[in-house]
Design a protein around this motif. Sequence first.
Motif, PDB file in Angstrom:
ATOM      1  N   ILE A  87      -6.506   3.135  -1.348  1.00 23.10           N
ATOM      2  CA  ILE A  87      -5.438   2.141  -1.458  1.00 23.10           C
ATOM      3  C   ILE A  87      -5.232   1.430  -0.131  1.00 23.10           C
ATOM      4  CG2 ILE A  87      -2.957   1.826  -1.808  1.00 23.10           C
ATOM      5  CD1 ILE A  87      -3.086   4.107  -3.852  1.00 23.10           C
ATOM      6  N   ASN A 137      -5.253   7.779  -1.768  1.00 24.52           N
ATOM      7  CA  ASN A 137      -4.509   7.250  -0.620  1.00 24.52           C
ATOM      8  C   ASN A 137      -5.365   6.421   0.335  1.00 24.52           C
ATOM      9  OD1 ASN A 137      -2.275   8.452  -1.687  1.00 24.52           O
ATOM     10  ND2 ASN A 137      -2.162  10.122  -0.212  1.00 24.52           N
ATOM     11  N   ALA A 186       2.502   1.815  -3.359  1.00 22.94           N
ATOM     12  CA  ALA A 186       1.551   2.336  -4.343  1.00 22.94           C
ATOM     13  C   ALA A 186       1.343   3.834  -4.159  1.00 22.94           C
ATOM     14  CB  ALA A 186       0.219   1.593  -4.215  1.00 22.94           C
ATOM     15  N   ARG A 210      -6.556  -2.675   0.586  1.00 25.40           N
ATOM     16  CA  ARG A 210      -5.484  -3.660   0.691  1.00 25.40           C
ATOM     17  C   ARG A 210      -5.111  -3.947   2.148  1.00 25.40           C
ATOM     18  NH1 ARG A 210      -2.947  -4.420  -4.191  1.00 25.40           N
ATOM     19  NH2 ARG A 210      -1.160  -5.320  -3.121  1.00 25.40           N
ATOM     20  N   SER A 243       0.832  -1.207   0.000  1.00 22.31           N
ATOM     21  CA  SER A 243       0.000   0.000   0.000  1.00 22.31           C
ATOM     22  C   SER A 243       0.868   1.258   0.000  1.00 22.31           C
ATOM     23  CB  SER A 243      -0.930   0.004   1.214  1.00 22.31           C
ATOM     24  OG  SER A 243      -1.835  -1.074   1.165  1.00 22.31           O
TER      25      SER A 243
END
Length: 312
Positions: free
Chosen positions: A289, A286, A246, A293, A243
């Motif tokens: 994500i 943000n 990403a 996850r 995370s």
Amino acid sequence: MMNNNSEIVVTEFILLGLSNHPVAQAIFFWIILVVYLINLLGNGLMVILIITNSHLHTPMYFFLSNLSFLDICYTSSGIPQALVTCTTERTTISYIGCMAQIHISLYLGTTECVLLAVMAYDRFVAICSPLHYTVIMSWRVCVQIAIGTWGTGFILTLIPTVTGPKRFCGSNVINHFTCEAQTVGKLICGDTHLNNVVSFANSILVLIVPFTFILVTYLRIGLAVWRIRSDQGWSKALSTCSSHLAVVGIFYGSAMAMYLQPKSKYTSDGDKMFSVFYGAVTPMLNPLIYSLRNKDVKRALQKLLGGNVSRY
């Protein structure tokens, strides 16, 4: 207005916005409004979850709450102004208001660069020194690091503040939807070579140095996991770091595309689209994500909403 030396003294700026077509303005307004509301909801919910759920009272989520709060502040420093430019034919902003907007945005953006590096260090300690993690990343240390992160962002922002534009001449029209530093800098009087050099050097310091630190940190994490040679170790590293990686990729990719590209005398529509993505879309992604996850966040959300979490 004019001073005694026949120079134009700028007291306000005119913002052209994203488009001068009424239909396009209406479309942009609703898109940006939806993105902004999702941003506030997602990041605000993330902060509430971390504060109210005791299972999320860990260093990783402490820094994540700082990131979510920072993203709320960052988008709120510019996006409302963008919405105004989509609804009015002539949007003006005072000189003081424009300078304040520039420096607040720079401060929050710089702080996020440092914070993402801090979050990478937290993951490094958690994976490479799990037995000493609670000692190294104690609550006292985390609070000190957080204060240092916000303080470092302020100090780094002083560089462009001190060396920034002092005089403007000619047009006071900004081809943007907000007072963006690079766009406003194109209206500076006289030789801008020194200002461009300082701006580029500061971009290197703010973007490249933390990004390099993150890359080195994750390289060391990868080497540490590789030595373990276990599926469990790889699974833990992937679930813990994916995370954050990403978020880092999206944030630094868009930031570098904006601030490290060759300087141009004019602002293109593409530059404004990059600003929308960097200033609105990235902070919105943000919390999505991290929630999509992360099982801990999902459980906390289910508990907050009163759902049945036993099946998770």
